[in-house]
Every structure is written in structure tokens, then in C-alpha cells.
Design an enzyme around this catalytic site. Structure first.
Site, PDB file in Angstrom:
ATOM      1  N   ASN A   9      74.642 -15.664   6.176  1.00 34.01           N
ATOM      2  CA  ASN A   9      74.011 -16.668   5.592  1.00 34.01           C
ATOM      3  C   ASN A   9      72.354 -15.837   5.374  1.00 34.01           C
ATOM      4  O   ASN A   9      71.617 -15.771   6.428  1.00 34.01           O
ATOM      5  CB  ASN A   9      73.531 -17.810   6.478  1.00 34.01           C
ATOM      6  CG  ASN A   9      72.653 -18.993   5.631  1.00 34.01           C
ATOM      7  OD1 ASN A   9      71.943 -18.749   4.793  1.00 34.01           O
ATOM      8  ND2 ASN A   9      72.721 -20.011   6.324  1.00 34.01           N
ATOM      9  N   ARG A  88      77.041 -17.458   2.079  1.00 33.25           N
ATOM     10  CA  ARG A  88      76.380 -18.837   1.615  1.00 33.25           C
ATOM     11  C   ARG A  88      75.472 -18.269   0.270  1.00 33.25           C
ATOM     12  O   ARG A  88      74.814 -17.403   0.508  1.00 33.25           O
ATOM     13  CB  ARG A  88      75.514 -19.159   2.752  1.00 33.25           C
ATOM     14  CG  ARG A  88      74.849 -20.624   2.376  1.00 33.25           C
ATOM     15  CD  ARG A  88      73.852 -21.054   3.186  1.00 33.25           C
ATOM     16  NE  ARG A  88      73.532 -22.181   2.769  1.00 33.25           N
ATOM     17  CZ  ARG A  88      72.153 -22.939   3.398  1.00 33.25           C
ATOM     18  NH1 ARG A  88      71.843 -22.404   4.544  1.00 33.25           N
ATOM     19  NH2 ARG A  88      72.261 -24.114   2.742  1.00 33.25           N
ATOM     20  N   HIS A 177      73.129 -28.160   0.248  1.00 27.83           N
ATOM     21  CA  HIS A 177      73.763 -28.860   1.218  1.00 27.83           C
ATOM     22  C   HIS A 177      75.050 -29.366   1.262  1.00 27.83           C
ATOM     23  O   HIS A 177      75.663 -29.926   2.005  1.00 27.83           O
ATOM     24  CB  HIS A 177      72.841 -30.165   2.047  1.00 27.83           C
ATOM     25  CG  HIS A 177      71.498 -29.682   2.810  1.00 27.83           C
ATOM     26  ND1 HIS A 177      70.387 -30.625   2.579  1.00 27.83           N
ATOM     27  CD2 HIS A 177      71.088 -28.590   3.303  1.00 27.83           C
ATOM     28  CE1 HIS A 177      69.525 -30.028   3.105  1.00 27.83           C
ATOM     29  NE2 HIS A 177      69.748 -28.765   3.666  1.00 27.83           N
ATOM     30  N   LEU A 206      69.935 -34.683   7.669  1.00 26.76           N
ATOM     31  CA  LEU A 206      68.386 -34.821   8.020  1.00 26.76           C
ATOM     32  C   LEU A 206      68.232 -33.646   9.099  1.00 26.76           C
ATOM     33  O   LEU A 206      68.369 -33.747  10.432  1.00 26.76           O
ATOM     34  CB  LEU A 206      68.224 -36.060   8.811  1.00 26.76           C
ATOM     35  CG  LEU A 206      68.587 -37.403   8.220  1.00 26.76           C
ATOM     36  CD1 LEU A 206      68.176 -38.565   9.039  1.00 26.76           C
ATOM     37  CD2 LEU A 206      67.870 -37.624   6.799  1.00 26.76           C
ATOM     38  N   GLY A 209      65.258 -29.244   6.173  1.00 22.56           N
ATOM     39  CA  GLY A 209      65.423 -29.737   4.993  1.00 22.56           C
ATOM     40  C   GLY A 209      66.151 -31.022   4.995  1.00 22.56           C
ATOM     41  O   GLY A 209      67.187 -31.038   6.031  1.00 22.56           O
ATOM     42  N   ARG A 238      58.465 -30.045   3.154  1.00 23.17           N
ATOM     43  CA  ARG A 238      58.602 -30.302   1.851  1.00 23.17           C
ATOM     44  C   ARG A 238      58.469 -31.792   1.594  1.00 23.17           C
ATOM     45  O   ARG A 238      58.825 -32.643   2.325  1.00 23.17           O
ATOM     46  CB  ARG A 238      59.870 -29.887   1.150  1.00 23.17           C
ATOM     47  CG  ARG A 238      60.413 -28.397   0.957  1.00 23.17           C
ATOM     48  CD  ARG A 238      61.804 -28.166   0.724  1.00 23.17           C
ATOM     49  NE  ARG A 238      62.614 -27.498   1.614  1.00 23.17           N
ATOM     50  CZ  ARG A 238      63.676 -27.254   1.943  1.00 23.17           C
ATOM     51  NH1 ARG A 238      64.484 -27.731   0.705  1.00 23.17           N
ATOM     52  NH2 ARG A 238      64.209 -26.614   2.604  1.00 23.17           N
ATOM     53  N   GLU A 382      77.969 -25.967   9.143  1.00 20.49           N
ATOM     54  CA  GLU A 382      78.395 -25.420   7.906  1.00 20.49           C
ATOM     55  C   GLU A 382      78.964 -23.908   7.995  1.00 20.49           C
ATOM     56  O   GLU A 382      79.701 -23.709   7.336  1.00 20.49           O
ATOM     57  CB  GLU A 382      76.803 -25.030   7.285  1.00 20.49           C
ATOM     58  CG  GLU A 382      76.151 -26.371   6.996  1.00 20.49           C
ATOM     59  CD  GLU A 382      74.624 -26.264   6.721  1.00 20.49           C
ATOM     60  OE1 GLU A 382      73.933 -26.384   7.517  1.00 20.49           O
ATOM     61  OE2 GLU A 382      74.502 -26.394   5.284  1.00 20.49           O
TER      62      GLU A 382
HETATM   63  P1  ADP Z   1      67.455 -26.475   9.139  1.00 25.62           P
HETATM   64  O1  ADP Z   1      69.085 -26.085   9.348  1.00 25.62           O
HETATM   65  O2  ADP Z   1      67.359 -27.223   8.119  1.00 25.62           O
HETATM   66  O3  ADP Z   1      66.613 -25.656   9.533  1.00 25.62           O
HETATM   67  P2  ADP Z   1      68.301 -28.300  11.315  1.00 25.62           P
HETATM   68  O4  ADP Z   1      69.130 -29.127  11.032  1.00 25.62           O
HETATM   69  O5  ADP Z   1      68.566 -27.365  12.485  1.00 25.62           O
HETATM   70  O6  ADP Z   1      67.457 -27.778  10.380  1.00 25.62           O
HETATM   71  O7  ADP Z   1      67.171 -29.235  11.965  1.00 25.62           O
HETATM   72  C1  ADP Z   1      65.802 -28.713  12.590  1.00 25.62           C
HETATM   73  C2  ADP Z   1      65.019 -29.726  13.047  1.00 25.62           C
HETATM   74  O8  ADP Z   1      65.652 -30.751  13.929  1.00 25.62           O
HETATM   75  C3  ADP Z   1      64.081 -29.630  13.830  1.00 25.62           C
HETATM   76  O9  ADP Z   1      62.908 -29.149  12.914  1.00 25.62           O
HETATM   77  C4  ADP Z   1      63.531 -30.926  14.460  1.00 25.62           C
HETATM   78  O10 ADP Z   1      62.679 -31.572  13.614  1.00 25.62           O
HETATM   79  C5  ADP Z   1      65.005 -31.751  14.649  1.00 25.62           C
HETATM   80  N1  ADP Z   1      65.292 -31.593  16.145  1.00 25.62           N
HETATM   81  C6  ADP Z   1      66.040 -30.701  16.608  1.00 25.62           C
HETATM   82  N2  ADP Z   1      66.716 -31.255  17.917  1.00 25.62           N
HETATM   83  C7  ADP Z   1      65.737 -32.306  18.010  1.00 25.62           C
HETATM   84  C8  ADP Z   1      65.793 -33.305  19.168  1.00 25.62           C
HETATM   85  N3  ADP Z   1      66.235 -33.105  20.405  1.00 25.62           N
HETATM   86  N4  ADP Z   1      65.178 -34.443  18.759  1.00 25.62           N
HETATM   87  C9  ADP Z   1      64.613 -34.699  17.652  1.00 25.62           C
HETATM   88  N5  ADP Z   1      64.680 -33.809  16.559  1.00 25.62           N
HETATM   89  C10 ADP Z   1      65.268 -32.696  16.860  1.00 25.62           C
END
Ligand code: ADP
Length: 396
Positions: A9, A88, A177, A206, A209, A238, A382
Site C-alpha cells: 500500500n 492497492r 474504501h 469510520l 477517512g 476532511r 483491507e
Molecule cells: P485510516 O486507515 O483511515 O488512517 P483507521 O481506520 O486506522 O484510519 O482509524 C484511525 C482513527 O481511529 C484514529 O484517528 C482515531 O480517531 C480512531 N481510533 C483508533 N483507536 C481508537 C479508540 N480506541 N477509541 C476511539 N477512536 C479510536
């Protein structure tokens, strides 16, 4: 015989990778090169639970791939065992509706699509070329973030703008996604012990992104991200949906350039923009608990947008069997799930408050036994989904 597949990725300044044995779905290695192009770039390579770190300046994706290859040489597992590489690819445009084995023609086509995803496709192509040079004897497969949404009906993917301009510039909703939405929605059908093509569902991805999809009988019929991954839900940095008139207004009144507006909406908006720099939901929760008004508003805006989309997709699908939360926030933040389901309880989303609070890495049901709509948490994966897609292409 194990069937290890290397999954790559490539972002603009990082390369994440995993080797996955698709036979038993075990993870043989994971790694990350960070800060490509900066003086303090580094690699972290983890095998058998042990992490190895190499601090070395890597100027570009080619050097980053060389460093990855040398880490495999030093710490294993042997790259010679890898049967294929899955890449990816963020934007497949209208050309790619499913994963493909990469050849020169595919790379040319990806280059043509680069204007649609200027932040994502060029580093992706650089990674593909470097990996093909380093691992020339195995098939390389591109797995597209947009592919799962190639089934959207015209009424969902068409923007109501001048049709000739839309056609000339390939302007439509593509969705992103997709690998995650597909993987999670398939897992939901397994958990419900029902055929995939009989389940109507909504998936909320969630993470930093964020996107949401409406899936009718295994076919995606709408999703919140659009021409770019900027549309839709409120995200970490965003904005998601804004009035399209905002661009002209900012250009006129604030004298902002197109690039400045793009940066504002991608990097200085969302939860971060509303709170003055906090984008992580754990930090957001701390600030809300401390009585921070801006943090509370950011949270409320996030929930309001999410609830509006769920209501809209419920209407589009004419009812659903299940809604599922996934990715960093969706999997871990029980408060977000509770806020959403409490608002939607009159529409049949009956959350089991105890089950919702249980922390787990496992897929699980968090609705009450008599809830008309099943509410689930399914951790996304993923990389595993990409490895599976890659294997499908090479064994076809
Ligand atoms: P991406 O792949 O889009 O970078 P992720 O799916 O890894 O993102 O999600 C990252 C986000 O998940 C973090 O920025 C945070 O907001 C949230 N996060 C991660 N762990 C926790 C937790 N234990 N409690 C609440 N939110 C969390």
C-alpha cells in the site's frame, strides 16, 4: 504448501506492506517505511512478533522498495516464496471494475487516471514500478479502491451538472474504501448465516477517512465518497459535504487559490478543523470530557452527518437487515455507535448497551435480540481482502 502473497500500500510518503498466507490467512510479516523523501526516513519490519527498525534515508519509492527487499533478506520470510504481489490502487476510474494483473498497458491506463487522484495514483504507480523491478518473476495485481462501487446505478453516480462537461472530464461518483466495504459486507452475511445476495445492509467505515455504503443483496447501490475521497461524511481532517458554492465564495471573498481551497478542505477541516487540530477520536473524547465546547460541536456535527446518511440509505434500500461499524472509530468508539443508534432507535436500531461497551477484536453483534435491524461491529482487514483478491486473479 503455504501461499504467501505480498500486499503493498504505497502512499505519497509511506509504504505499508504485509505478507499473508492466503491458505490459512495468517500474517507472516508486516512492515512500514515512513517519511520517504525526508532525511529521517525509517523502516519497521515485524516477523514472529519481533520488530526490527532500520533508520536510513530513502529518497523515493524505488529506494524504499530496495530497503524493504533487504529487510526481508535479513529478517525473513524469504521473498522468493512469495507467489504474487497485490498493490492497492486507489482510483480505477471507469476503466477498472475489478482487480487486474498488471502489465505495461495497465500502468499506462493508471497514469491516464492520475488527474482523478493526484495524491494517490502517482505514488501507487511508483510503488508498482519499483516492486516489479525488484520482484520480476511473480505476477503483480492491482486491487482498486473504487472497484466495489462500479455497480452503482446511474442515478446514484451521476452529478447533476452539464452532461457534456461531466463526460469530457469523467466526472461522476466513484466511491472509495471499496475493498473494506466488500470485505466487511461479506463477513456480515457470514455472521448472519445468510447468502450474501440476500442481505440488504449499510456499512459505516469510520477511520481517519470515513465513508458509508448502501448494499442491496451484495451489490453496492450508493456510497458517500464521490469523484474524490473528499465527499460525504465528516472525517479526521476532511470536510466531507459542503455547499459546492463554497469554492467560488472563498475564491471571491478570501482570494484563495484552488490549491489553497483544496488544502483547506482536505487537511484543515473535519474534526481537526472544528477543534483547531485534534483529529483523533480518543483526544476528542478527552476534550469533550473536559468541557471543551468546540470539541463537543465537532462531535455533534460528525454524528448529525452520519445519521443523515444512514437515514438516506435506509430510504434508498427501503429497509435493511443490518448496519455495521468498522475501521478505527467504528470498531473502537462505543460512544459514537451509541450516539448514532440512540438517534435511530425509532427506526428500528435497538442497541444492546452492554454488548456495545465490550472491547474486542472479534466481529460481534451489538443489537438487542429483538432489534428489527441487526447492529454489528466487524473489524476490517483491507490487507487480507487484497491478498484474497490477488489470489483470485492469479488463479483465474
Ligand atoms: P485510516 O486507515 O483511515 O488512517 P483507521 O481506520 O486506522 O484510519 O482509524 C484511525 C482513527 O481511529 C484514529 O484517528 C482515531 O480517531 C480512531 N481510533 C483508533 N483507536 C481508537 C479508540 N480506541 N477509541 C476511539 N477512536 C479510536
Amino acid at each position: 504448501m503455504p501461499t504467501p502473497i505480498l500486499v503493498l500500500n504505497c502512499g505519497s510518503s509511506s509504504i505499508k506492506y504485509q505478507v499473508i498466507d492466503v491458505d490459512d490467512e495468517s500474517r507472516l510479516a508486516t512492515g512500514l517505511v515512513q517519511k520517504i523523501g525526508l532525511v529521517d526516513s525509517s523502516l519497521e519490519h515485524t516477523v514472529d512478533g519481533i520488530s526490527h527498525r532500520i533508520d536510513r534515508m530513502v529518497a523515493d519509492h524505488q529506494q524504499a522498495l530496495e530497503l524493504i527487499v533487504s529487510a526481508f533478506g535479513m529478517y525473513g520470510p524469504p521473498l522468493a516464496d512469495v507467489v504474487a504481489v497485490g498493490h492497492r490502487a486507489v482510483h480505477g476510474g471507469e476503466a477498472f471494475r475489478q482487480p487486474v494483473q498488471i502489465d505495461a498497458g495497465v500502468i499506462d491506463k493508471l497514469r491516464e487516471l492520475s488527474p482523478l487522484a493526484p495524491l494517490h495514483n502517482p505514488p501507487g504507480i511508483a510503488g508498482i514500478e519499483a516492486a516489479m523491478a525488484d520482484l520480476p518473476d511473480v505476477p503483480h495485481v492491482a486491487v482498486f479502491d473504487t472497484a466495489f462501487f462500479s455497480t452503482l446505478p446511474a442515478e446514484a453516480y451521476t452529478y447533476a451538472i452539464d452532461a457534456d462537461i461531466a463526460k469530457e472530464y469523467s466526472i461522476r461518483k466513484y466511491g472509495f474504501h471499496g475493498t473494506s466495504h466488500k470485505y466487511v459486507s461479506e463477513r456480515v452475511a457470514e455472521l448472519l448465516e445468510r447468502p450474501y445476495d440476500e442481505v440488504d445492509q449499510i456499512v459505516c467505515h469510520l477511520g481517519n477517512g470515513a465513508s458509508i455504503s448502501a448494499i442491496r443483496g451484495g451489490v453496492a447501490v450508493d456510497t458517500s465518497m464521490g469523484l474524490t475521497p473528499l465527499q460525504g461524511l465528516v472525517m479526521g481532517t476532511r470536510s466531507g459535504d459542503v455547499d459546492p458554492g463554497l469554492h467560488a465564495y472563498l475564491a471571491r471573498e478570501a482570494g484563495m487559490s484552488v490549491a489553497e481551497i483544496d488544502r483547506l478542505l482536505n487537511n484543515r477541516s473535519g474534526i481537526s478543523g472544528l477543534t483547531g487540530g485534534t483529529s483523533d477520536f480518543r483526544d476528542l473524547a478527552d476534550r469533550i470530557a473536559a468541557g471543551d465546547v468546540a470539541a463537543k460541536l465537532a462531535y455533534d456535527v460528525y454524528i448529525h452527518r452520519l445519521v443523515s446518511y444512514i437515514g438516506s440509505y435506509l430510504a434508498i434500500l427501503g429497509g435493511i437487515d443490518a448496519i455495521t461499524f468498522t475501521a478505527g472509530v467504528g470498531e473502537n468508539d462505543d460512544a459514537v455507535r451509541e450516539s448514532v443508534c440512540d438517534r435511530l432507535a425509532p427506526l428500528g436500531f435497538l442497541l444492546d448497551d452492554e454488548a456495545n461497551k465490550v472491547r474486542s477484536k472479534e466481529p460481534r453483534r451489538i443489537s438487542q435480540p429483538d432489534s428489527p435491524i441487526q447492529i454489528l461491529v466487524v473489524p476490517t482487514n483491507e490487507e487480507l481482502a487484497m491478498a484474497r483478491e490477488t489470489q483470485k486473479v492469479i488463479s483465474a
